[in-house]
Scaffold this motif. Structure first.
Motif, short mmCIF file in Angstrom:
data_model
loop_
_atom_site.label_atom_id
_atom_site.label_comp_id
_atom_site.label_asym_id
_atom_site.label_seq_id
_atom_site.Cartn_x
_atom_site.Cartn_y
_atom_site.Cartn_z
N SER A 241 0.82 -1.22 0.00
CA SER A 241 0.00 0.00 0.00
C SER A 241 0.85 1.26 0.00
O SER A 241 0.43 2.29 -0.54
CB SER A 241 -0.94 0.01 1.22
N HIS A 244 1.47 1.74 -3.76
CA HIS A 244 0.30 1.97 -4.61
C HIS A 244 -0.49 3.21 -4.21
O HIS A 244 -1.22 3.77 -5.04
CB HIS A 244 -0.59 0.73 -4.59
N ASP A 266 0.20 -5.38 -6.94
CA ASP A 266 -1.16 -5.40 -6.41
C ASP A 266 -1.80 -6.76 -6.65
O ASP A 266 -1.14 -7.70 -7.12
CB ASP A 266 -1.99 -4.27 -7.02
N PRO A 272 2.73 0.08 -10.13
CA PRO A 272 2.42 1.37 -10.74
C PRO A 272 3.60 1.91 -11.54
O PRO A 272 4.74 1.48 -11.34
CB PRO A 272 2.12 2.26 -9.53
#
Length: 331
Positions: A241, A244, A266, A272
């Motif tokens: 997290s 992301h 993810d 990303p």
């Protein structure tokens, strides 16, 4: 080795040879920074690393080829780690760096690359912190007490002398003691706070360097972070997290992040896009931090050009004191 042509001899620098070489943290920082700037100027080559890993994940191997355009040195680095499914004391790790002079065409040296890596990686984290931390940062948290964790704080203080609070999170008493000893070696007047509440510590930190091993239970979540926090991932200790949900993502190399950062993917197995690569940020060709309040995730993966530069620096220091053993490798 008398009578054997120099192009058939190779100087071997062992672990003990390199251990005796005195080099300052500032020297290491300057050498690594110079390698990044040379790469950003388009004078060096740093191809994507090759990776081999068996299906059960018990080992991992890397091969990296590169060229330093300022030093005019070509090098190959290999790295092999076995026992990833076991405890740290049962693992085996071997890494070597072989340097060639691209002016004369002659070999420079082959060396154990473990000390070079142990210095280069925390130096990069410190440079990332210097360039990307929010202005006025005062608190740094390091997660992990292995080789990288032990040198992270001395390098951070060297790059950011205004840091006031130095926090460490770890589970091994010997490792915690080693962190404190390493810090006192370089900064006798500084001390480190051992934290027991990782969530609370992460919320207080301006800079987080996650350098723990793969078996760590630590996993800092994005919700724990304050505005403006810089999170640097070296090993483990950050949950996906933090990547992301970051406001900005910086990587030393996006290609290498896509190879070695798959554990941060993810649920769809995706990472990303990177907003900027660090060599360009360091050279002023791309923005780093764009707001004091944005949360930045920085991925620190090793670039072989930094190993080449630091390895060549060690080779210079070693050859100046006649360290090493010459072997007729090609005889």
């Amino acid at each position: 080795m008398t009578g054997i042509p120099s192009d058939r001899r190779l100087r071997i620098l062992s672990t003990s040879d390199l251990a005796g070489i005195d080099i300052t943290l500032r020297d290491v920082l300057a050498t690594v920074e110079g390698a990044y700037r040379t790469l950003a100027d388009g004078l060096s080559d740093n191809p994507r690393k090759l990776t081999v890993k068996p299906g059960d994940g018990h080992s991992v191997s890397y091969a990296m080829l590169g060229r330093d355009g300022t030093r005019e040195v070509v090098a190959v680095k290999t790295s092999y780690k076995h026992g990833l499914d076991k405890g740290r004391e049962e693992q085996h790790y071997y890494t070597t760096l072989t340097l060639y002079d691209d002016v004369t065409g002659l070999p420079v040296a082959m060396m154990d690359c473990s000390r070079i890596g142990s210095l280069r990686t925390p130096a990069v984290s410190a440079l990332l912190a210097r360039e990307l931390a929010t202005p006025g940062s005062r608190t740094a948290l390091v997660v992990g007490t292995g080789t990288q964790g032990r040198l992270a704080l001395p390098f951070l203080v060297t790059a950011l002398p205004d840091l006031e609070r130095l926090l460490i999170s770890g589970t091994h008493p010997d490792g915690l003691a080693a962190v404190r000893k390493e810090l006192h070696t370089h900064f006798p007047d500084r001390d480190v706070e051992v934290v027991s509440d990782l969530r609370a510590a992460a919320g207080e930190a301006d800079i987080i360097v996650a350098s723990a091993g793969g078996h760590t239970p630590a996993a800092i979540e994005a919700d724990w972070l304050a505005e403006g926090t810089l999170s640097v991932l070296v090993g483990h200790g950050l949950a996906p997290s933090t990547l992301h949900r970051a406001d900005r993502v910086i990587a030393t190399s996006e290609a290498q992040m896509n190879v070695t950062g798959v554990d941060m993917a993810d649920t769809d197995g995706k990472l990303p896009s990177v907003d900027a690569e660090f060599p360009a940020v360091l050279a002023g060709a791309a923005p780093g931090r764009t707001s004091p309040t944005e949360r930045i995730f920085a991925y620190n993966s090793g670039l072989v050009v930094t190993d080449i530069a630091l390895g060549h620096r060690f080779a210079q220091l070693a050859l100046g004191t006649c360290l090493g053993t010459e072997v007729a490798l090609w005889q």
